[in-house]
Design an enzyme around this catalytic site. Structure first.
Site, PDB file in Angstrom:
ATOM      1  N   PHE B 310       0.833  -1.207   0.000  1.00 38.43           N
ATOM      2  CA  PHE B 310       0.000   0.000   0.000  1.00 38.43           C
ATOM      3  C   PHE B 310       0.860   1.245   0.000  1.00 38.43           C
ATOM      4  O   PHE B 310       1.875   1.309   0.669  1.00 38.43           O
ATOM      5  CB  PHE B 310      -0.871   0.048   1.256  1.00 38.43           C
ATOM      6  CG  PHE B 310      -1.855  -1.069   1.356  1.00 38.43           C
ATOM      7  CD1 PHE B 310      -1.480  -2.285   1.916  1.00 38.43           C
ATOM      8  CD2 PHE B 310      -3.138  -0.912   0.900  1.00 38.43           C
ATOM      9  CE1 PHE B 310      -2.388  -3.322   2.014  1.00 38.43           C
ATOM     10  CE2 PHE B 310      -4.050  -1.946   0.993  1.00 38.43           C
ATOM     11  CZ  PHE B 310      -3.678  -3.153   1.545  1.00 38.43           C
ATOM     12  N   ASP B 311       0.387   2.227  -0.736  1.00 39.01           N
ATOM     13  CA  ASP B 311       0.915   3.565  -0.590  1.00 39.01           C
ATOM     14  C   ASP B 311       0.222   4.118   0.660  1.00 39.01           C
ATOM     15  O   ASP B 311      -0.928   3.807   0.904  1.00 39.01           O
ATOM     16  CB  ASP B 311       0.516   4.361  -1.845  1.00 39.01           C
ATOM     17  CG  ASP B 311       0.957   5.793  -1.749  1.00 39.01           C
ATOM     18  OD1 ASP B 311       2.083   6.009  -1.286  1.00 39.01           O
ATOM     19  OD2 ASP B 311       0.180   6.673  -2.140  1.00 39.01           O
TER      20      ASP B 311
END
Lengths: 76, 618
Positions: B310-311
């Site tokens: 995930f960013d």
């Protein structure tokens, strides 16, 4: 001049219909064979054709002759 | 004539069914064999006509379709004077095709509903200053349009005047009214719940976000995986092969009955239709919720993902700082809040907006003698009081006493990764606020759901410092969290996971500056879609930022992949059972074969249809 056509057909229900329509279109002079896409689920045909060699009407005719109704066609 | 017959296929099916019923009735009640025989002969010829026409059309373009097999089989049975078989087989084939069409339409309904949301007309401002209703195709970029209450927004555009609230379910999958005013962006396919808007067209037709979604979904539902292309190639040779086998059987045994039975048993129907049916139903389920899965290849890869990267900012967190905790000290708090708001109102510090949002409506006062203390905050005079707003260093400088409770609160909020905003009035601490980029609501629960679905590694990558990243990582229960990462570091990290550790990686980002990672991961998932780049480079698009859609998307991909396998199993299993029954038993005949065959087609379609009602179990 090359043009791109999108044809909306009546609902296609058998995958072999798609094969039949593709076969019929491939035999037409002026249709770019590699561009023919018969979308079974959305019941659409997308293809590129040379407007100097073949008219959209001839393409629609070829599909109608196979027994499928062309509901709408858009050319760009 | 040919068309007439094909158009009236359904009527022919009914008539041939009635004739067969009459025939058997007269045989069983009065024992009239002549009526029985003629009823079945007529039913056979009538029923075979549309099938034979379809077979002829297919052969003309060099396709050996199922119709060809059935036509030959029925003709064979007819010539053998087995009218019972020929009539029943044609009827079952036609009736099966009818049921197929009905059920197939159901599996496609979700996507059909979506495409039917496309706007058809628009009210366009003409040269004479009147609005005239025109077809949506006639609208061009720059045209001024009027959208009335209850109408669909015809194009992507910008509001020129008017106010209203719009249901953007068509774009985001979430039916929440969104307020629009001058300068707001509006999207084609959304519905104006109330108000009236005058808009200018920015993008029309296929260029609108809605147009792109439709095109993407339509292409996706017909996209073919490797397995499907194999089945297609296979079936191209399969039907001629069945024909050949039947011919060989006849050649050696001279038994026409067995030969024509093989033609019917060998029909490949369920195999060719099984996978597309799962595909269209699964993609349709997602599309209804604003989850776009780009085709069956994507579904296959996505269902096997073991690592999700995930960013952080904008994906796991809201992407904008907000007040996460507030503590009050002493008396006259409402006044203190008013003073704080009055000062912050004049500041353009990033934290100021968060503080103002938190306070909401209050009484503002005139601010005088504003003095900005570098690296500390602001000191000013409000209503004759000396007010200091800033960090701990500023408080110390202003000789504000921080009692034991205040010190404990400060330590706690800092530990949670907050930036602090303290306010003192006349040297007395009144308010302590912790501000940070908060995690999205429900993020932790949704990540746990992903784990339950079999994702072993949940990784967060961020450009923020490691301290902040660690805090968020712990809070959300991630397996790994890495900070200080530039966009190229992120894509290098993903590359390493895939190439060196052999993981199947999905990257989840907002598509703003992480396109390389989206493209590089096995599955790129763009959240809060709408940007063209995100829609194009990613494999899965979540049209809104609700993290809850992620477990649904993964669960759906897994269910769809499973469903495809089940359908292949049903199709292959049925053919194997039929063929072995023909070889090893004496009860197998053409009619039973056709019945089982049509039954298996309906079975795979009904199985695929289950995907339409798939829901992620919490």
């Amino acid at each position: 001049m090359m043009k791109a056509a999108t044809l909306q057909l009546e609902t296609l229900t058998c995958p072999s219909c798609a094969a039949k329509i593709e076969g019929a279109l491939k035999s037409l002079n002026g249709v770019d064979q590699g561009s023919i896409k018969v979308l079974f689920n959305s019941s659409k045909v997308k293809l590129n054709f040379d407007a100097d060699t073949i008219a959209l009407d001839d393409i629609t005719q070829a599909i109608t002759k196979m027994g499928y109704i062309v509901e709408k066609s858009v050319v760009k | 004539m040919q068309h007439q017959i094909l158009r009236n296929k359904n009527k022919i099916t009914v008539i041939s069914g009635v004739l067969i019923a009459l025939g058997f009735l007269s045989l069983w009640t009065v024992g009239n064999e002549l009526v029985f025989e003629w009823a079945l002969i007529i039913a056979s010829i009538l029923g075979a006509a549309p099938i034979a026409i379809q077979a002829y059309q297919a052969l003309k373009v060099k396709v050996v379709s199922i119709d060809v097999l059935v036509t030959l089989a029925v003709t064979g049975a007819f010539l053998l004077r087995n009218f019972e078989e020929s009539a029943i087989v044609t009827f079952l084939f036609l009736f099966g095709a009818y049921l197929e069409q009905r059920t197939l339409n159901k599996t496609r309904s979700a996507i059909k509903e979506l495409t039917e949301m496309a706007p058809e007309s628009a009210l366009k401002l003409m040269d004479d200053g009147e609005y005239v209703e025109v077809e949506v195709d006639e609208v061009e970029v720059g045209d001024v349009l009027l959208v009335k209450t209850g109408a669909k927004v015809p194009v992507d555009g910008t509001v020129l005047s008017g106010e209203g609230s719009i249901n953007e379910a068509g774009i985001t999958g979430e039916s929440i009214p969104v307020g629009k005013e001058k300068e707001s962006k509006v999207y084609a396919g959304t519905i104006l719940d109330n108000g009236t808007l005058q808009i200018v067209a920015d993008r029309v037709g296929e260029d609108t976000t809605f147009g792109k979604i439709i095109e993407l979904v339509e292409e996706a539902q017909d996209s073919k995986s490797e397995a499907e292309r194999f089945i297609d190639r296979f079936s191209r040779y399969y039907t001629p092969a069945v024909l050949l086998i039947a011919f060989i059987v006849w050649l050696f045994s001279r038994d026409i009955a067995s030969a024509v039975t093989i033609l019917v048993l060998g029909c490949p129907g369920a195999l060719v239709i099984g996978v597309p049916v799962s595909n269209v139903a699964g993609i349709g389920n997602g599309a209804r919720r604003g989850i776009l899965l780009k085709g069956s290849e994507v579904i296959g890869d996505f269902s096997r993902v073991d690592t999700m990267v995930f960013d952080k900012t904008g994906t796991l967190t809201m992407g904008a700082p907000a007040v996460s905790a507030v503590e009050y000290y002493g008396e006259n708090i409402p006044e203190a809040l008013g003073y704080l708001a009055s000062i912050e109102r004049e500041s353009d510090h990033p934290l100021a907006k968060a503080v103002l949002d938190e306070i909401g409506e209050t009484e503002y006062s005139v601010v005088e003698n504003t003095e900005v203390v570098k690296g500390g905050g602001i000191v000013a005079t409000v209503n004759g009081h000396r007010v200091a707003v800033g960090n701990v260093a500023l408080m110390v400088k202003e000789n504000v006493v921080l009692n034991e409770k205040a010190q404990a609160d400060i330590a706690r909020l800092e530990r949670q990764g907050n930036s602090l905003v303290l306010s003192a009035v006349d040297g007395e601490l009144k308010i302590l606020m912790g501000v940070r980029d908060q995690t999205r609501p429900g993020a932790k629960e949704h990540l746990q759901e992903l784990k339950k679905l079999g994702v072993k590694h949940l990784v967060m990558l961020s450009g923020d410092n490691q301290g902040t990243v660690d805090i968020v990582g712990r809070e959300l229960g991630l397996t790994e969290a890495h900070g200080n990462m530039l966009p190229e570091d992120k894509s290098a990290f993903i590359k390493r996971l895939i190439e060196q550790e052999g993981r199947i990686v999905a990257f989840v980002g907002d598509g703003v500056n992480d396109s390389p990672s989206l493209a590089l991961a096995n599955i790129g998932i763009a959240m809060g879609g709408g940007t063209d780049v995100a829609i194009e480079t990613s494999d899965v698009v979540l049209m809104n930022s609700n993290l809850g859609h992620l477990p649904h998307a993964l669960g759906l991909a897994k269910a769809t992949a499973r469903n495809m396998k089940q359908n292949i199993l049903i199709a292959v299993g049925v053919v194997l059972v039929l063929i072995s029954a023909l070889i090893f038993s004496d009860w197998m005949n053409m009619s039973i074969g056709m019945l089982v065959h049509e039954g298996s087609i309906l079975a795979v379609i009904l199985n695929g249809m289950r995907l339409l009602s798939y829901r992620q179990k919490a």
